[in-house]
Motif scaffolding. Structure first.
Motif, PDB file in Angstrom:
ATOM      1  N   LEU B 108     -52.357   1.790  -9.341  1.00 15.01           N
ATOM      2  CA  LEU B 108     -52.647   2.288 -10.674  1.00 15.01           C
ATOM      3  C   LEU B 108     -54.051   2.028 -10.732  1.00 15.01           C
ATOM      4  O   LEU B 108     -54.633   0.656 -10.398  1.00 15.01           O
ATOM      5  CB  LEU B 108     -52.031   1.617 -11.915  1.00 15.01           C
ATOM      6  N   ILE B 117     -54.204  -1.887 -10.138  1.00 17.54           N
ATOM      7  CA  ILE B 117     -52.819  -2.513 -10.178  1.00 17.54           C
ATOM      8  C   ILE B 117     -51.740  -1.977  -8.963  1.00 17.54           C
ATOM      9  O   ILE B 117     -51.803  -0.826  -8.849  1.00 17.54           O
ATOM     10  CB  ILE B 117     -52.346  -2.578 -11.649  1.00 17.54           C
ATOM     11  N   GLU B 118     -51.067  -2.798  -8.567  1.00 19.52           N
ATOM     12  CA  GLU B 118     -50.392  -2.321  -7.501  1.00 19.52           C
ATOM     13  C   GLU B 118     -48.940  -2.070  -7.850  1.00 19.52           C
ATOM     14  O   GLU B 118     -48.382  -2.930  -8.918  1.00 19.52           O
ATOM     15  CB  GLU B 118     -50.381  -3.156  -6.335  1.00 19.52           C
ATOM     16  N   PHE B 119     -48.104  -1.269  -7.288  1.00 19.14           N
ATOM     17  CA  PHE B 119     -46.822  -1.191  -7.867  1.00 19.14           C
ATOM     18  C   PHE B 119     -46.064  -0.628  -6.499  1.00 19.14           C
ATOM     19  O   PHE B 119     -46.623   0.066  -5.685  1.00 19.14           O
ATOM     20  CB  PHE B 119     -46.558  -0.372  -8.752  1.00 19.14           C
ATOM     21  N   GLU B 120     -44.740  -0.834  -6.594  1.00 24.62           N
ATOM     22  CA  GLU B 120     -43.779  -0.064  -5.531  1.00 24.62           C
ATOM     23  C   GLU B 120     -42.729   0.535  -6.173  1.00 24.62           C
ATOM     24  O   GLU B 120     -42.604   0.148  -7.117  1.00 24.62           O
ATOM     25  CB  GLU B 120     -43.230  -1.338  -4.541  1.00 24.62           C
ATOM     26  N   SER B 121     -42.482   1.665  -5.351  1.00 22.31           N
ATOM     27  CA  SER B 121     -41.078   2.345  -5.979  1.00 22.31           C
ATOM     28  C   SER B 121     -40.411   2.925  -4.732  1.00 22.31           C
ATOM     29  O   SER B 121     -40.796   3.802  -4.218  1.00 22.31           O
ATOM     30  CB  SER B 121     -41.561   3.556  -6.876  1.00 22.31           C
ATOM     31  N   GLU B 145     -51.815   7.568  -6.198  1.00 20.68           N
ATOM     32  CA  GLU B 145     -52.576   6.716  -7.209  1.00 20.68           C
ATOM     33  C   GLU B 145     -52.751   7.302  -8.619  1.00 20.68           C
ATOM     34  O   GLU B 145     -52.724   8.542  -8.755  1.00 20.68           O
ATOM     35  CB  GLU B 145     -54.073   6.832  -6.727  1.00 20.68           C
TER      36      GLU B 145
END
Lengths: 179, 179
Positions: B108, B117-121, B145
């Motif tokens: 993000l 900001i990192e995320f995993e899905s 992104e």
DNA sequence: GTAAGTGCAAACGTTTTGCAATGAA
DNA sequence: TTCATTGCAAAACGTTTGCACTTAC
């Protein structure tokens, strides 16, 4: 090639685009010029992902005196009024695609032949929304790109060795996608 | 700032990284140099998304004679041996992040304060696989992104007006400065 | 001693900009 | 007449490269 999935039940996107541009130009006190129209018309009627360099080449077949600067300036204008969306597919060049009368979509990018395949996924979009919400983030736009080898390149026995990108690619025929 | 989610039950990522680099250098008949070690150490211990320019500045606080060329060359090396992954977040600059002991993740990106900001899905990854398969496409890597406004910028009443990216911004919360 | 690595400056490719000339309103 | 727009050339930008010098092995 990739055909723009126009939204049904609406006016001709090209016409909508022309009118949008005319209104934007009028509203901002700008001027309609031969070059501007030529570039916009060429870009919009192409209906595809176009690098500035390619667009300039196309435009110059119609008027050899158009400068790169004017193409850059005009594409910036088209972006501002929402008629073009800008992309950077990692080859260091800016690439534009028409944005009117089109659903949002994402891209599969072949690192060998540089083919660009579009796709849409409501389910992915929904998950993105969930994730953003979880972080208190307001998403204005996003970019999802899957890089790899397209069906054609796989079929032609390509190794995963990406080319250096410079547009001398013998593009294998595009493979119709199952939906 | 964003903390690297290290994989549990494994050795210290920094140590793993050091060993990986040493092995790579030995295998390829390269040499271990003061600059190389300095750059690698600075980058790896920083543990964050770092633009080349920022990294250079950091490195130069320790040795002012290190050249940009060496930083570029070293980061290329770290990419090759899988210790760094390269990103382009649309601001025209290359950005690296440590890649050892880390799960794959997406980002993000705040268009106002440039926070990442990192995320995993797993669910999104799975859907990506489905889509690629549907097109006969072999995905080697991807990029997701989400751009917009982070919670901090939203809270500080920021309008959705993205800045021109050049980093002279008055950043609400945390600020990685450049130049 | 030999190759790899370094710093520097110059080259690179893409994009932007300053400016005088042009042209649309 | 006025001011936006153009083409050109130059500058800017991040990055890469050629080269002579240095350094690790």
């Amino acid at each position: 090639m990739t055909q723009a999935p126009s939204i049904p039940g609406q006016a001709d996107p090209l016409d909508v685009a022309r009118r949008t541009l005319a209104r934007y130009i009028a509203d901002k006190g700008l001027k309609s010029t031969r070059q501007r129209d030529l570039i916009a018309e060429t870009f919009l009627s192409q209906g595809e992902h176009l690098r500035v360099e390619q667009l300039l080449k196309l435009v110059r077949t119609l008027d050899s005196r158009v400068s790169a600067a004017t193409v850059y300036r005009t594409m910036k204008l088209l972006s501002e009024c929402g008629l073009a969306s800008q992309h950077h597919f990692g080859d260091g060049q800016t690439c534009y695609e028409p944005a009117v009368g089109r659903h949002h979509h994402d891209h599969l990018i072949c690192t060998r032949c540089h083919a660009i395949i579009e796709f849409e996924s409501d389910r992915i979009e929904a998950l993105q929304g969930t994730i953003a919400r979880r972080h208190g983030f307001l998403v204005t736009h996003h970019r999802l790109e899957l890089y790899g080898l397209c069906a054609a390149c796989l079929a032609s026995g390509a190794v995963a060795e990406p080319e250096k990108v410079k547009e001398k690619k013998p593009k294998p025929a595009e493979v119709p996608a199952r939906r």
